[in-house]
Enzyme design. Structure first.
Site, PDB file in Angstrom:
ATOM      1  N   ARG A   1      15.744  -2.445  -3.810  1.00  0.00           N
ATOM      2  CA  ARG A   1      14.458  -2.733  -4.438  1.00  0.00           C
ATOM      3  C   ARG A   1      14.565  -2.718  -5.951  1.00  0.00           C
ATOM      4  NH1 ARG A   1      12.676  -0.175   0.449  1.00  0.00           N
ATOM      5  NH2 ARG A   1      13.264   1.865  -0.228  1.00  0.00           N
TER       6      ARG A   1
ATOM      7  N   PRO B   1       0.827  -1.207   0.000  1.00  0.00           N
ATOM      8  CA  PRO B   1       0.000   0.000   0.000  1.00  0.00           C
ATOM      9  C   PRO B   1       0.864   1.262   0.000  1.00  0.00           C
ATOM     10  CG  PRO B   1      -0.506  -1.431   1.882  1.00  0.00           C
ATOM     11  CD  PRO B   1       0.730  -1.946   1.246  1.00  0.00           C
ATOM     12  N   GLU B   2       0.668   2.094  -1.003  1.00  0.00           N
ATOM     13  CA  GLU B   2       1.286   3.416  -1.048  1.00  0.00           C
ATOM     14  C   GLU B   2       0.139   4.422  -0.907  1.00  0.00           C
ATOM     15  OE1 GLU B   2       4.051   3.737  -4.393  1.00  0.00           O
ATOM     16  OE2 GLU B   2       4.144   1.575  -4.521  1.00  0.00           O
TER      17      GLU B   2
END
Length: 266
Positions: free
Chosen positions: A256, A2-3
């Site tokens: 990432r 979730p951003e």
DNA sequence: ATTGCTTCCTGAGCGC
DNA sequence: TGCGCTCAGGAAGCAA
């Protein structure tokens, strides 16, 4: 993961489902999920008065002057459930309402947390947050000033919550693709025209994503346990080929995956 | 002050 | 079928 758009979608859902419900209890299903503020004494939790977002945090204020500060990290979900007997496979905490409904905090990887503090207190991580990207305070001037001494790649700096609150790996990839900026560009080397594009693409990507209820790659679900739809509009994250025909590159930055197009992002 | 590495954690997907 | 490996990643904590 979730951003900002996913968290905003969850808050929109919570506002429909749980506003003004009375919390009768909060049950911790896995140790360490709930953190109480220092010297806090709770007799009653009270009624849910309002729910706000700050960065990727959900802040629930109750009528007994408490704040529940929730961070979902990567796999956290808040699922509204009408039947007290139902639960979910990775339920870590449950907020029980007096009308026999509940909100399940489900989190496979257990990084998410619920902090409970007095309404007049705050927590360090919230205080340190940078500007809200959808507010007027976020403009090219702000960004230029924030990054003038930053030699890290722009990708890393945009992920830094102290600079901008709410961006994560997926949206940063999309923003830099749309702004046509190479993710490895050192932040303090970026031209003003590029900074302006980064700012305007940030706002438009986030707004479009909110309109489509966020992005579901694997774990994210809304309060109604539904998928988002913005994954259908991603242009670079997780892609193999660019719209221009070139291969999408995948590299590691700040631990990432970064996706980008060498042709479109120079 | 800034940067980047490590840690937390579980499940999916892969090769053998 | 099952084992071991790698990968996914937000943010705190730490060392340089």
């Amino acid at each position: 993961m979730p951003e900002l758009p996913e968290v905003q979608t969850i808050i929109n859902g919570l506002n429909k489902k749980v506003i003004s419900k009375t919390i009768s209890s909060i049950i911790e299903k896995r140790r360490g999920t709930i953190i109480f503020g220092e010297n806090i004494k709770i007799c009653e939790f009270g009624k849910i008065e309002n729910i706000k977002r700050r960065g990727k945090y959900i802040i629930i204020k109750t009528s007994k002057d408490l704040k529940l500060i929730i961070h979902l990290r990567m796999t956290g979900k808040l699922i509204f459930e009408k039947d007290l007997n139902n639960s979910s496979s990775h339920s870590r905490a449950e907020i029980i309402f007096s009308d026999k409904t509940k909100l399940i905090f489900d989190d496979v990887r257990t990084f998410g947390k619920i902090q409970i503090i007095n309404v007049n207190k705050t927590i360090n991580s919230l205080q340190k947050l940078g500007v809200e990207p959808l507010s007027n305070k976020f403009d090219a001037e702000y960004l230029k000033n924030e990054i003038k001494n930053r030699k890290a790649p722009i990708k890393n700096v945009l992920l830094d919550q102290k600079v901008i609150a709410g961006l994560g790996n997926i949206y940063v990839a999309e923003i830099l693709f749309r702004a046509k900026v190479h993710p490895a560009t050192l932040a303090n080397k970026i031209k003003t025209t590029d900074l302006k594009r980064i700012v305007s693409e940030t706002k438009s990507v986030l707004q479009e994503a909110i309109k489509h209820n966020g992005t579901t790659i694997s774990d994210y679900r809304s309060v109604e346990d539904k998928n988002g739809e913005f994954q259908n509009f991603l242009r670079v994250y997780g892609k193999e080929t660019c719209e221009c025909g070139a291969m999408i590159q995948k590299i590691k930055q700040a631990g990432r995956s970064t996706y980008f197009c060498e042709e479109c992002q120079k």
